[in-house]
Design a protein around this motif. Structure first.
Motif, PDB file in Angstrom:
ATOM      1  N   ALA A   1      41.406  35.466  47.902  1.00  0.00           N
ATOM      2  CA  ALA A   1      40.151  36.155  47.579  1.00  0.00           C
ATOM      3  C   ALA A   1      40.095  37.527  48.245  1.00  0.00           C
ATOM      4  CB  ALA A   1      38.963  35.299  48.006  1.00  0.00           C
ATOM      5  N   TYR A   2      40.537  37.598  49.495  1.00  0.00           N
ATOM      6  CA  TYR A   2      40.557  38.884  50.198  1.00  0.00           C
ATOM      7  C   TYR A   2      41.514  39.850  49.514  1.00  0.00           C
ATOM      8  CZ  TYR A   2      41.703  42.395  53.665  1.00  0.00           C
ATOM      9  OH  TYR A   2      41.928  43.597  54.299  1.00  0.00           O
ATOM     10  N   LEU A   3      42.707  39.359  49.138  1.00  0.00           N
ATOM     11  CA  LEU A   3      43.684  40.219  48.470  1.00  0.00           C
ATOM     12  C   LEU A   3      43.126  40.743  47.152  1.00  0.00           C
ATOM     13  CD1 LEU A   3      46.522  41.428  48.290  1.00  0.00           C
ATOM     14  CD2 LEU A   3      47.292  39.267  47.265  1.00  0.00           C
ATOM     15  N   ALA A   4      42.444  39.879  46.400  1.00  0.00           N
ATOM     16  CA  ALA A   4      41.861  40.314  45.119  1.00  0.00           C
ATOM     17  C   ALA A   4      40.856  41.440  45.339  1.00  0.00           C
ATOM     18  CB  ALA A   4      41.200  39.126  44.427  1.00  0.00           C
TER      19      ALA A   4
ATOM     20  N   GLU B   1      45.823  24.995  52.049  1.00  0.00           N
ATOM     21  CA  GLU B   1      45.222  25.363  50.766  1.00  0.00           C
ATOM     22  C   GLU B   1      43.916  26.133  50.975  1.00  0.00           C
ATOM     23  OE1 GLU B   1      48.112  22.261  50.276  1.00  0.00           O
ATOM     24  OE2 GLU B   1      46.328  22.359  51.556  1.00  0.00           O
ATOM     25  N   GLN B   2      43.127  25.703  51.945  1.00  0.00           N
ATOM     26  CA  GLN B   2      41.877  26.416  52.232  1.00  0.00           C
ATOM     27  C   GLN B   2      42.145  27.842  52.715  1.00  0.00           C
ATOM     28  OE1 GLN B   2      40.448  23.251  54.927  1.00  0.00           O
ATOM     29  NE2 GLN B   2      38.517  23.313  53.784  1.00  0.00           N
ATOM     30  N   GLU B   3      43.113  27.970  53.599  1.00  0.00           N
ATOM     31  CA  GLU B   3      43.420  29.315  54.106  1.00  0.00           C
ATOM     32  C   GLU B   3      43.987  30.197  53.006  1.00  0.00           C
ATOM     33  OE1 GLU B   3      45.725  31.717  57.637  1.00  0.00           O
ATOM     34  OE2 GLU B   3      45.298  29.586  57.850  1.00  0.00           O
ATOM     35  N   GLN B   4      44.851  29.631  52.153  1.00  0.00           N
ATOM     36  CA  GLN B   4      45.431  30.428  51.073  1.00  0.00           C
ATOM     37  C   GLN B   4      44.348  30.919  50.127  1.00  0.00           C
ATOM     38  OE1 GLN B   4      48.871  31.249  50.944  1.00  0.00           O
ATOM     39  NE2 GLN B   4      47.906  32.772  49.613  1.00  0.00           N
ATOM     40  N   ALA B   5      43.360  30.066  49.842  1.00  0.00           N
ATOM     41  CA  ALA B   5      42.266  30.463  48.949  1.00  0.00           C
ATOM     42  C   ALA B   5      41.485  31.635  49.533  1.00  0.00           C
ATOM     43  CB  ALA B   5      41.345  29.274  48.697  1.00  0.00           C
ATOM     44  N   VAL B   6      41.206  31.591  50.829  1.00  0.00           N
ATOM     45  CA  VAL B   6      40.482  32.691  51.473  1.00  0.00           C
ATOM     46  C   VAL B   6      41.305  33.975  51.421  1.00  0.00           C
ATOM     47  CG1 VAL B   6      39.613  33.513  53.697  1.00  0.00           C
ATOM     48  CG2 VAL B   6      39.119  31.184  52.948  1.00  0.00           C
ATOM     49  N   ARG B   7      42.607  33.866  51.684  1.00  0.00           N
ATOM     50  CA  ARG B   7      43.470  35.046  51.673  1.00  0.00           C
ATOM     51  C   ARG B   7      43.640  35.609  50.260  1.00  0.00           C
ATOM     52  NH1 ARG B   7      45.902  36.257  56.382  1.00  0.00           N
ATOM     53  NH2 ARG B   7      45.569  34.757  58.079  1.00  0.00           N
TER      54      ARG B   7
ATOM     55  N   LEU C   1      42.806  44.652  46.048  1.00  0.00           N
ATOM     56  CA  LEU C   1      43.474  45.197  44.859  1.00  0.00           C
ATOM     57  C   LEU C   1      42.475  45.844  43.910  1.00  0.00           C
ATOM     58  CD1 LEU C   1      46.110  42.399  44.097  1.00  0.00           C
ATOM     59  CD2 LEU C   1      46.432  44.533  45.349  1.00  0.00           C
ATOM     60  N   SER C   2      41.239  45.365  43.940  1.00  0.00           N
ATOM     61  CA  SER C   2      40.227  45.922  43.033  1.00  0.00           C
ATOM     62  C   SER C   2      39.717  47.290  43.478  1.00  0.00           C
ATOM     63  CB  SER C   2      39.047  44.944  42.921  1.00  0.00           C
ATOM     64  OG  SER C   2      38.329  44.887  44.154  1.00  0.00           O
ATOM     65  N   THR C   3      40.096  47.732  44.674  1.00  0.00           N
ATOM     66  CA  THR C   3      39.631  49.035  45.166  1.00  0.00           C
ATOM     67  C   THR C   3      40.336  50.197  44.495  1.00  0.00           C
ATOM     68  OG1 THR C   3      41.277  49.118  46.952  1.00  0.00           O
ATOM     69  CG2 THR C   3      39.164  48.014  47.424  1.00  0.00           C
ATOM     70  N   GLY C   4      41.489  49.939  43.878  1.00  0.00           N
ATOM     71  CA  GLY C   4      42.249  51.018  43.258  1.00  0.00           C
ATOM     72  C   GLY C   4      43.209  51.721  44.199  1.00  0.00           C
TER      73      GLY C   4
END
Length: 235
Positions: free
Chosen positions: A191-194, A183-189, A197-200
């Protein structure tokens, strides 16, 4: 050279034991069961003619009278665990019957994590493997496709199950190798993916996740959807 045949041969076509002497002390089932115990306890790397012979209490060279090659030993092992299938009569619902069989394949692979390491289509002629194939063809009788296509369906379902289980093993192995939770690793990943994706730079992915954020996945539900989609391709 001991253990190396000059020509191809099928272990099931050989007598239970070659050579002269008293009645054989062991059956192929005894040998296969001993090898499976070793593989379950220590991994398939631990399976050698010497260690199987020690497990049985016989000499290594004596074992070659029963099993001429290590590849034959693997074939015996694969067929031994294939005997764990429960194969009831067809219900008439071919998708449900094949899904139930796929669930068993997954469970067998988890009980014997070494199995995918030695599986090959050459090992489809043992008595338990033939029993399995015969049952699957019975389940697929309502499916209106040529017999060869039905065999392809069985093969593709097995391939999908193996791929899924091997990934499960890889995920579990990684989880054991790190000091944090999944769960901790998924949360970090996440956040990184978000941030990415926000870069456009990935508009299609951003639109996909904006419309339907990925929910927590039930591994059993994902497995069953994957198998059913394979089956749907043959409908």
């Amino acid at each position: 050279m001991a253990g190396r045949a000059a020509e191809p041969e099928v272990i099931w076509a050989r007598p239970e034991r070659t050579g002269r002497g008293p009645k054989p002390a062991y059956s192929r089932a005894d040998i296969a069961a001993a090898a499976v115990r070793l593989a379950d306890a220590h991994g398939v790397e631990a399976v050698s003619m010497r260690r199987v012979a020690a497990e049985l209490g016989c000499g290594t060279m004596s074992l070659y009278n029963y099993v001429p090659r290590k590849e034959d030993l693997y074939e015996l092992m694969v067929d031994e665990v294939s005997g764990e299938y429960e194969l009831p009569e067809p219900t008439g619902d071919w998708r449900a019957d094949m899904l139930a069989t796929a669930r068993q394949t997954r469970a067998i692979m988890h009980r014997h994590p070494w199995l995918h390491r030695v599986m090959t289509t050459f090992y489809a002629s043992g008595p338990n493997a033939l029993r399995y194939l015969e049952a699957c063809l019975g389940y697929l009788e309502p499916l209106d496709v040529p017999p060869g296509t039905k065999l392809e369906c069985v093969a593709m379902v097995n391939g999908s199950v193996m791929t899924y289980v091997v990934n499960e093993f890889a995920v579990a192995e990684r989880a054991r190798a790190v000091p944090w939770s999944a769960e901790q690793e998924q949360a970090v990943r996440d956040a990184y993916l978000a941030r990415q994706l926000s870069t456009g730079r990935y508009p299609r992915l951003a639109a996909l996740f904006a419309e339907a954020p990925a929910p927590p996945q039930d591994p059993d539900a994902v497995f069953e959807r994957a198998v059913l989609r394979v089956l749907d391709g043959f409908a």
